[in-house]
Structure formats: C-alpha cells, structure tokens
Motif scaffolding. Structure first.
Motif, mmCIF file in Angstrom:
data_model
loop_
_atom_site.group_PDB
_atom_site.id
_atom_site.type_symbol
_atom_site.label_atom_id
_atom_site.label_comp_id
_atom_site.label_asym_id
_atom_site.label_seq_id
_atom_site.Cartn_x
_atom_site.Cartn_y
_atom_site.Cartn_z
ATOM 1 N N VAL A 35 0.853 -1.187 0.000
ATOM 2 C CA VAL A 35 0.000 0.000 0.000
ATOM 3 C C VAL A 35 0.890 1.239 0.000
ATOM 4 O O VAL A 35 1.762 1.394 0.864
ATOM 5 C CB VAL A 35 -0.939 0.016 1.226
ATOM 6 N N ALA A 36 0.684 2.131 -0.977
ATOM 7 C CA ALA A 36 1.518 3.321 -1.123
ATOM 8 C C ALA A 36 1.048 4.434 -0.194
ATOM 9 O O ALA A 36 -0.114 4.453 0.248
ATOM 10 C CB ALA A 36 1.497 3.807 -2.569
ATOM 11 N N LEU A 37 1.947 5.376 0.079
ATOM 12 C CA LEU A 37 1.650 6.496 0.969
ATOM 13 C C LEU A 37 1.680 7.816 0.216
ATOM 14 O O LEU A 37 2.497 8.020 -0.676
ATOM 15 C CB LEU A 37 2.685 6.568 2.094
ATOM 16 N N SER A 38 0.781 8.705 0.595
ATOM 17 C CA SER A 38 0.771 10.054 0.039
ATOM 18 C C SER A 38 0.564 11.053 1.161
ATOM 19 O O SER A 38 -0.279 10.842 2.046
ATOM 20 C CB SER A 38 -0.333 10.215 -1.004
ATOM 21 N N ASP A 39 1.328 12.143 1.119
ATOM 22 C CA ASP A 39 1.142 13.212 2.091
ATOM 23 C C ASP A 39 -0.024 14.098 1.657
ATOM 24 O O ASP A 39 -0.585 13.923 0.565
ATOM 25 C CB ASP A 39 2.424 14.032 2.213
ATOM 26 N N GLY A 40 -0.369 15.054 2.489
ATOM 27 C CA GLY A 40 -1.505 15.925 2.216
ATOM 28 C C GLY A 40 -1.115 17.184 1.466
ATOM 29 O O GLY A 40 -0.133 17.223 0.721
ATOM 30 N N SER A 41 -1.873 18.233 1.701
ATOM 31 C CA SER A 41 -1.741 19.463 0.920
ATOM 32 C C SER A 41 -1.397 20.641 1.817
ATOM 33 O O SER A 41 -1.443 20.552 3.039
ATOM 34 C CB SER A 41 -3.064 19.761 0.202
ATOM 35 N N THR A 42 -1.064 21.756 1.167
ATOM 36 C CA THR A 42 -0.987 23.040 1.868
ATOM 37 C C THR A 42 -2.000 23.985 1.223
ATOM 38 O O THR A 42 -2.183 23.974 0.001
ATOM 39 C CB THR A 42 0.412 23.660 1.798
ATOM 40 N N ASN A 43 -2.660 24.783 2.060
ATOM 41 C CA ASN A 43 -3.635 25.747 1.536
ATOM 42 C C ASN A 43 -2.998 27.110 1.268
ATOM 43 O O ASN A 43 -3.700 28.079 0.961
ATOM 44 C CB ASN A 43 -4.825 25.893 2.489
ATOM 45 N N VAL A 44 -1.666 27.187 1.385
ATOM 46 C CA VAL A 44 -0.958 28.416 1.038
ATOM 47 C C VAL A 44 -0.657 28.348 -0.453
ATOM 48 O O VAL A 44 0.295 27.694 -0.884
ATOM 49 C CB VAL A 44 0.339 28.571 1.852
ATOM 50 N N LEU A 45 -1.478 29.018 -1.248
ATOM 51 C CA LEU A 45 -1.398 28.884 -2.698
ATOM 52 C C LEU A 45 -0.556 29.998 -3.318
ATOM 53 O O LEU A 45 -0.593 31.143 -2.865
ATOM 54 C CB LEU A 45 -2.804 28.899 -3.306
ATOM 55 N N PRO A 46 0.182 29.680 -4.388
ATOM 56 C CA PRO A 46 1.003 30.692 -5.072
ATOM 57 C C PRO A 46 0.175 31.489 -6.078
ATOM 58 O O PRO A 46 0.252 31.285 -7.285
ATOM 59 C CB PRO A 46 2.073 29.845 -5.771
ATOM 60 N N VAL A 47 -0.624 32.405 -5.570
ATOM 61 C CA VAL A 47 -1.512 33.191 -6.425
ATOM 62 C C VAL A 47 -1.383 34.673 -6.075
ATOM 63 O O VAL A 47 -0.967 35.043 -4.964
ATOM 64 C CB VAL A 47 -2.989 32.747 -6.267
ATOM 65 N N GLY A 48 -1.749 35.544 -7.029
ATOM 66 C CA GLY A 48 -1.749 36.978 -6.793
ATOM 67 C C GLY A 48 -0.390 37.493 -6.374
ATOM 68 O O GLY A 48 0.620 37.218 -7.023
ATOM 69 N N ASP A 49 -0.378 38.247 -5.261
ATOM 70 C CA ASP A 49 0.871 38.776 -4.734
ATOM 71 C C ASP A 49 1.596 37.767 -3.839
ATOM 72 O O ASP A 49 2.635 38.078 -3.247
ATOM 73 C CB ASP A 49 0.604 40.048 -3.920
ATOM 74 N N ASN A 50 1.047 36.549 -3.753
ATOM 75 C CA ASN A 50 1.554 35.539 -2.824
ATOM 76 C C ASN A 50 2.353 34.444 -3.522
ATOM 77 O O ASN A 50 2.630 33.410 -2.920
ATOM 78 C CB ASN A 50 0.365 34.892 -2.090
ATOM 79 N N VAL A 51 2.738 34.673 -4.776
ATOM 80 C CA VAL A 51 3.360 33.597 -5.554
ATOM 81 C C VAL A 51 4.671 33.135 -4.928
ATOM 82 O O VAL A 51 4.872 31.941 -4.675
ATOM 83 C CB VAL A 51 3.574 34.021 -7.019
ATOM 84 N N GLU A 52 5.580 34.051 -4.649
ATOM 85 C CA GLU A 52 6.888 33.644 -4.137
ATOM 86 C C GLU A 52 6.769 32.995 -2.758
ATOM 87 O O GLU A 52 7.405 31.970 -2.489
ATOM 88 C CB GLU A 52 7.843 34.828 -4.106
ATOM 89 N N HIS A 53 5.936 33.573 -1.884
ATOM 90 C CA HIS A 53 5.727 32.969 -0.566
ATOM 91 C C HIS A 53 5.076 31.598 -0.707
ATOM 92 O O HIS A 53 5.471 30.627 -0.029
ATOM 93 C CB HIS A 53 4.867 33.878 0.299
ATOM 94 N N GLY A 54 4.078 31.498 -1.568
ATOM 95 C CA GLY A 54 3.417 30.216 -1.792
ATOM 96 C C GLY A 54 4.367 29.169 -2.335
ATOM 97 O O GLY A 54 4.324 28.000 -1.934
ATOM 98 N N TRP A 55 5.231 29.577 -3.248
ATOM 99 C CA TRP A 55 6.216 28.641 -3.796
ATOM 100 C C TRP A 55 7.205 28.174 -2.735
ATOM 101 O O TRP A 55 7.511 26.983 -2.636
ATOM 102 C CB TRP A 55 6.959 29.290 -4.960
ATOM 103 N N ARG A 56 7.712 29.117 -1.938
ATOM 104 C CA ARG A 56 8.672 28.723 -0.901
ATOM 105 C C ARG A 56 8.037 27.766 0.101
ATOM 106 O O ARG A 56 8.642 26.767 0.500
ATOM 107 C CB ARG A 56 9.218 29.963 -0.188
ATOM 108 N N THR A 57 6.811 28.087 0.509
ATOM 109 C CA THR A 57 6.109 27.236 1.474
ATOM 110 C C THR A 57 5.917 25.831 0.913
ATOM 111 O O THR A 57 6.211 24.827 1.586
ATOM 112 C CB THR A 57 4.744 27.855 1.832
ATOM 113 N N HIS A 58 5.436 25.762 -0.322
ATOM 114 C CA HIS A 58 5.176 24.466 -0.943
ATOM 115 C C HIS A 58 6.470 23.686 -1.137
ATOM 116 O O HIS A 58 6.545 22.482 -0.829
ATOM 117 C CB HIS A 58 4.466 24.684 -2.282
ATOM 118 N N TYR A 59 7.496 24.342 -1.630
ATOM 119 C CA TYR A 59 8.781 23.685 -1.875
ATOM 120 C C TYR A 59 9.334 23.090 -0.580
ATOM 121 O O TYR A 59 9.763 21.922 -0.547
ATOM 122 C CB TYR A 59 9.771 24.710 -2.451
ATOM 123 N N GLU A 60 9.333 23.861 0.477
ATOM 124 C CA GLU A 60 9.880 23.385 1.743
ATOM 125 C C GLU A 60 9.070 22.224 2.308
ATOM 126 O O GLU A 60 9.631 21.268 2.867
ATOM 127 C CB GLU A 60 9.939 24.537 2.750
#
Length: 401
Positions: A273-298
């Motif tokens: 049985v394979a494993l998958s992690d969940g999501s983050t609701n910090v999305l890289p949209v609008g003025d939040n792209v760089e912050h959203g990308w850093r959060t998701h990447y980390e």
C-alpha cells in the motif's frame, strides 16, 4: 563427532507453523502528486490547462534559473539544471495523477449527477486520445452520514455506468474513514459493479489512526479492503482540526501530522500500500506567488525526507515547486547514492557498509527519479553502472548478473 545435535525432524516440526515473510512493494509507478480538481471545473482541456498555467507562472515569476535560485534558496548550479528540467516536465507531463473531486472541493450541488456523467465522458475521451494521466480517478463523498453516503454511492454509480470498462490505472478516493465497517461496506458496494475496482483510504480522522479500543486502526482497514486498498492519503486539515488544533497550527509540518504519518508508515510497510502526504492551503496566487512557492517547496522537501514521495497539489502553479522539489531531492543525492549502490554491487567495501535493505532503497530511489524525469536513463547508467532491469532486480532484492 557429529557437526549438529538437533533432530532435523524435530526442527521441521517446530518451524512448520511459520511461513516466509511476505514483503510487498506498491505495484507500478507511484506518481509524485495527486491533483484535486472540483468536478464542476473539470473539462476536456484540464490536463493541458494545468500544464499551460504552470508554465505561464514559471515564465512570469521565475523566467531564469537565477530567479528560481533566489526564490527557492537553492544553489545557482542546481537551479540551472532544475529550471530546464521543470520546464520540460511541465511541457510533456504536467499532471501525473488526477482526482475528479466530488467531496470537499465540490460541495453539494444539484448538478452532481450531470457532473458525474459529464466527467466520465471526458475520461473516455482522454482514454481514446491516449492523453489520460498515468493515474486518475474520482474522490467521492464520505460515509459519515446517511445523506453523504447515499450521495457518494449514487455519484460513483452514475460515473462508473457512464464510463463503462474501468482501466487498470483508475482509483477511487474514499475520504474521512472512521471505522472498519465503512471499509467493509464500501468493498461490498464495489463488488456490485463486477469490475476490479481499487481504492485509496484518506487518513484524515483521528479514528483512522487509533480506533475506539486504543488499537492502531489502519491494519484492520487494509485487511477489510480485501486487496483493493492501493494507498493511504493523509488529509492535513480535517486531521489537525480533529486533533483540536487552532487554524494557525493546522499545517503539514505540525508534530500531530508527523505522528499520524509515522503510524501510516509503520502500518503500510510491507503491505504494497503506497503512501501520500496531504496538501498546503498556502497557494502561489496573486501577490503571494513567491511565498506560496517557498512554502510548498519546503513542505514537499520535508515530506520527501520523511519517506512520503507523493502529495496533494491543489493549484496549477504548485506544479512548479512540486517538480522543483522532487527533482532537487533526487539530483542532490544522486552521486552519493550511486557510489553507495556501486560499492554494494561490487562488494568493494568503502566507508559505508550497506545492508541489502539499503541497496533496495537506493535502487528504488533511482527508479522513482527516472519515473518523474528528474534523471535520464543514460545519467543513471553513468552514475551507477546499472541499467533499469538491474535496478528493478535490486529493488525486488533479487540477484543481478
């Protein structure tokens, strides 16, 4: 003088009740993510649209490797390689796994029957055109209330009736599981369709970690699935809310999530049985792209370090950092992993003495890197001296050569 003193027949009698350990690995290629798209937003062009939007985000916000290096705080040399490989991946295969979402992302709508039938038709088109992702399926509503249960089963019925024959890479996501009885009943419902239907369990309730009697719940869930369970997907926000965490502490890096994921790992180990992690609701949209990308990447890098090689993506722009994180993870470790693997195969000793289980993990890592295009076959052969069949043999712990 005899070499042994034990009676072979007595030894055979004593060990007769034992069997060989059954250690199964997940079948086939595991995608690096699952993209959840609300059913009413799924169109025939959704796959291409996600890729185009991800590429547009890359070109607008990180048009050069230097931009990517600055945003994600990665070395310039690595960013140079990452930028080209992420761009190529987004152009060729942006979505590895897709769920048509009829649950939280969709809500309750009077058009659910129509959306189920319409999206099944879209899937038929993808299959006919050979443009379907490597894996896909739908997320139905949960069994936690009669209304939700009835609606989920009806949607599944409408969708599968319109779809017809189910392809082998189709999977159903079964959310908010709280009891063995729910898994058993769901299996009985699937039997009624007369097809080989597989499903993944979303681990997003406290009862799916520890049941009412204080036992770990997942082993019984997997057993109740009667071989149908292919994956365990963590649900970040329902689980942390169920633990009583406040909104500011509901995130993937919380210690409560680490505990749940550790339980998932232990319970799924050796089951296939394979494993998958969940999501983050910090999305890289609008003025939040760089912050959203850093959060998701980390967060993706953190998941990978904890042995979760798949996770959820909720927005096309997250594909940029999904592949940046996954590719960086494999590229950074490739040379050192290759040296260890070569030393193991050649039995040449070296500074690290690895076990067969470690060689299995190293070869599996190279296979995952190939699957997601982080590495090319020629690169892997150059680094390890091994071709793909040899890597697969090591991943299965069978002799090579």
């Amino acid at each position: 003088m005899p070499r042994t003193s034990l009676d072979p027949s007595a030894v055979a009698a004593a060990t007769a009740r034992l069997s060989d350990a059954d250690q199964r690995a997940p079948e086939g290629r595991q995608p690096v993510h699952t993209c959840y798209v609300p059913a009413d937003g799924v169109t025939a062009s959704t796959l291409a649209d996600w890729g185009a939007q991800a590429l547009a985000a890359l070109h607008r916000h990180a048009p050069t490797p230097a931009d990517l290096a600055r945003i994600l705080a990665v070395p310039d040399a690595l960013a140079e390689v990452l930028h080209g490989r992420v761009r190529a991946k987004l152009a060729v295969e942006p979505v590895e796994d897709l769920r048509i979402d009829f649950e939280d992302g969709y809500g309750t709508k009077p058009t659910e029957d129509d959306d189920a039938e319409r999206t099944a038709g879209i899937v038929r088109t993808w299959l006919a055109d050979r443009t379907a992702p490597a894996r896909f399926g739908l997320r139905m509503k949960s069994f936690d209330t009669k209304a939700s249960r009835d609606r989920g089963i009806r949607t599944l019925d409408v969708f599968l009736t319109a779809l017809g024959e189910v392809p082998p890479n189709f999977v159903i996501t079964f959310p908010k599981v709280t009891s063995v009885a729910q898994v058993e009943v769901f299996g009985d419902i699937l039997d009624m369709f007369g097809q080989d239907l597989r499903f993944e369990i979303q681990v997003e309730t406290t009862q799916s970690i520890v049941d009412g009697s204080g036992r770990l719940a997942i082993p019984a869930f997997i057993e109740a699935g009667r071989g149908r369970v292919t994956g365990l997907h963590f649900g970040t926000y329902d689980y942390t809310a169920g633990c009583g965490l406040g909104a500011s502490h509901q995130h993937l890096a919380h210690e409560a999530c680490d505990f749940a994921r550790n339980v998932m790992q232990v319970c799924a180990a050796g089951t296939g049985v394979a494993l998958s992690d969940g999501s983050t609701n910090v999305l890289p949209v609008g003025d939040n792209v760089e912050h959203g990308w850093r959060t998701h990447y980390e967060l993706v890098r953190r998941s990978l370090a904890h042995g979760f090689y798949q996770g959820w993506d909720l927005h096309p722009a997250q594909l940029v950092t999904r592949y940046a994180a996954v590719h960086a993870y494999y590229l950074e470790g490739a040379e050192a992993d290759a040296e260890r693997l070569k030393a193991y195969v050649e039995r040449s000793g070296g500074a690290v003495l690895d076990e067969p289980a470690t060689a299995q993990a190293l070869s599996a890592s190279f296979l995952r890197a190939l699957d997601c295009a982080a590495l090319e076959p020629d690169e892997v052969r150059r680094l390890t001296g091994l071709d793909i069949p040899a890597l697969r043999a090591l991943a299965r712990r069978t002799p090579i050569g």
